[in-house]
Design a protein around this motif. Structure first.
Motif: not given
Length: 404
Positions: A321-343
């Motif tokens: 459960l800790v692992d999946v929470e941290l994975r989701a957090t990493k995904a949020q951080v990297v995807t947010t910046d990348a998609v905003l730049q793409a937009a």
């Protein structure tokens, strides 16, 4: 492959024609700010809301991996819709992860029959962090619900709304109480007053609750201080929606460039599609969409592993459960910046023509920016830094409000 798991290709064939219809109407719907009741109804009738309900209870029995793959495609068609359905799927996941079997079955069967669930969780104003102002109290032998919620995402599309409340007699913060009431029940008022500049069709407005009667069997509770997979589920909805926006950016950039003949005198090609600089931009957009999808699929696999343990009746280790929470957090951080730049980069493929309002290419940035603000990415990046430096345990239940 498990015999209880539906075929991924069959699921895609079932829903892709609906996604295509949704995509065709999305720019105009956005331009007019017309709520997507027709799109939600089409998804409901096709059984989309029952994707994660086990087949034994009348649902489609899809895995988390299959659900999030389809959500990316739906977000590509219209990014409002996965967010509008986020509370619904979150309710289904909570039933299976945190609610006793005998209490969950009637609700799962309602979902299998086509019921949709919205949320009324967040309270605006100056309430104290961790303390709800919405009350569930006893009066003359009846449970009554009183309060007001904002950001009630999807509730205007829903048949039921799951309301977080402070239950009379419970210690604040020890348990979370859900009062599940019909949206047409006496005392329930839903307002379409969401005024954000993005995700404008998610029906994320105010829900008012005035002395709403709640049957005992409609009150669900779960501990609020234990590790859980639910925050990762809810966050992954936003990441999957961002991944769908990234795909929509590629789609719209490609269509714009392929149909364009005008070039700049100081450009680098005889047609925009032959210009190596334009090709580079489109290639960067394609790579962002690839990265975002990989991030979603990684977290979805971890959620799928947890779900399969539950289905087999096995305990879920806290480490998972800790692992999946941290994975989701990493995904949020990297995807947010990348998609905003793409937009933003999308507009580098053309001139002023790309700014025409009827194209609504600006909706991709506005919607991505809005998703990034719902659970501010700066705080999630800090959680990752704290874990890396200090091996800290993530907070699974968080809230907003004023400091005590």
């Amino acid at each position: 492959m498990s015999s209880n798991r539906p075929d991924a290709d069959a699921l895609a064939q079932r829903f892709r024609p609906i996604f295509q219809q949704i995509a065709e109407a999305a720019p105009q719907r956005e331009h007019e700010r017309r709520l997507a009741h027709d799109a939600i109804d089409a998804l409901r009738q096709a059984g989309f809301g029952a994707l994660r309900v086990p087949r034994a209870h009348g649902g489609l029995g899809a895995t988390p991996e299959q659900l999030f793959d389809l959500l990316i495609e739906l977000a590509e068609a219209d990014s409002n819709l996965p967010q509008a359905l986020r509370a619904h799927f979150g309710f289904v996941e909570r039933l299976q992860a945190e609610i006793d079997a005998e209490r969950r079955v009637p609700w799962l069967r309602r979902v299998a029959d086509g019921a949709l669930f919205g949320n009324a969780t967040t309270e605006a104003g100056e309430g104290t962090v961790g303390r709800l102002q919405t009350r569930l109290f006893r009066e003359n032998g009846r449970w009554l619900l009183e309060g007001e919620k904002f950001y009630s995402t999807g509730t205007l599309y829903a048949d039921w709304v799951s309301v977080t409340a402070q239950r009379e007699g419970n210690e604040p913060g020890a348990y979370r109480t859900l009062a599940v009431v019909r949206t047409d029940a006496a005392g329930v008022e839903r307002l379409d007053d969401w005024r954000g500049f993005g995700q404008r069709l998610t029906a994320s407005g105010t829900t008012r609750l005035h002395r709403v009667e709640v049957p005992e069997e409609n009150i669900l509770e779960f501990p609020a201080r234990e590790a859980t997979s639910l925050p990762a589920v809810f966050q992954l909805f936003h990441v999957a929606t961002l991944a769908g926006i990234a795909r929509a950016i590629v789609r719209d950039a490609t269509a714009f460039v392929q149909g364009r003949k005008r070039v700049f005198s100081h450009g680098s090609g005889t047609a925009p599609r032959e210009d190596p600089l334009v090709q580079q931009v489109v290639g960067q957009l394609e790579a962002t969409a690839y990265l975002a999808r990989l991030a979603v699929q990684d977290v979805a696999r971890a959620l799928g592993d947890i779900d399969r343990l539950r289905q087999a009746g096995q305990p879920v280790p806290e480490a998972a459960l800790v692992d999946v929470e941290l994975r989701a957090t990493k995904a949020q951080v990297v995807t947010t910046d990348a998609v905003l730049q793409a937009a933003t980069r999308l507009f580098d493929v053309g001139g002023a023509t790309a700014l025409q309002e009827d194209r609504r290419l600006d909706r991709h940035w506005r919607n991505a920016r809005t998703l990034a603000s719902h659970n501010p990415v700066i705080y999630k990046a800090r959680v990752l830094g704290d874990d890396t430096l200090n091996a800290s345990r993530p907070t699974f239940y968080w809230a907003v409000g004023t400091a005590a």
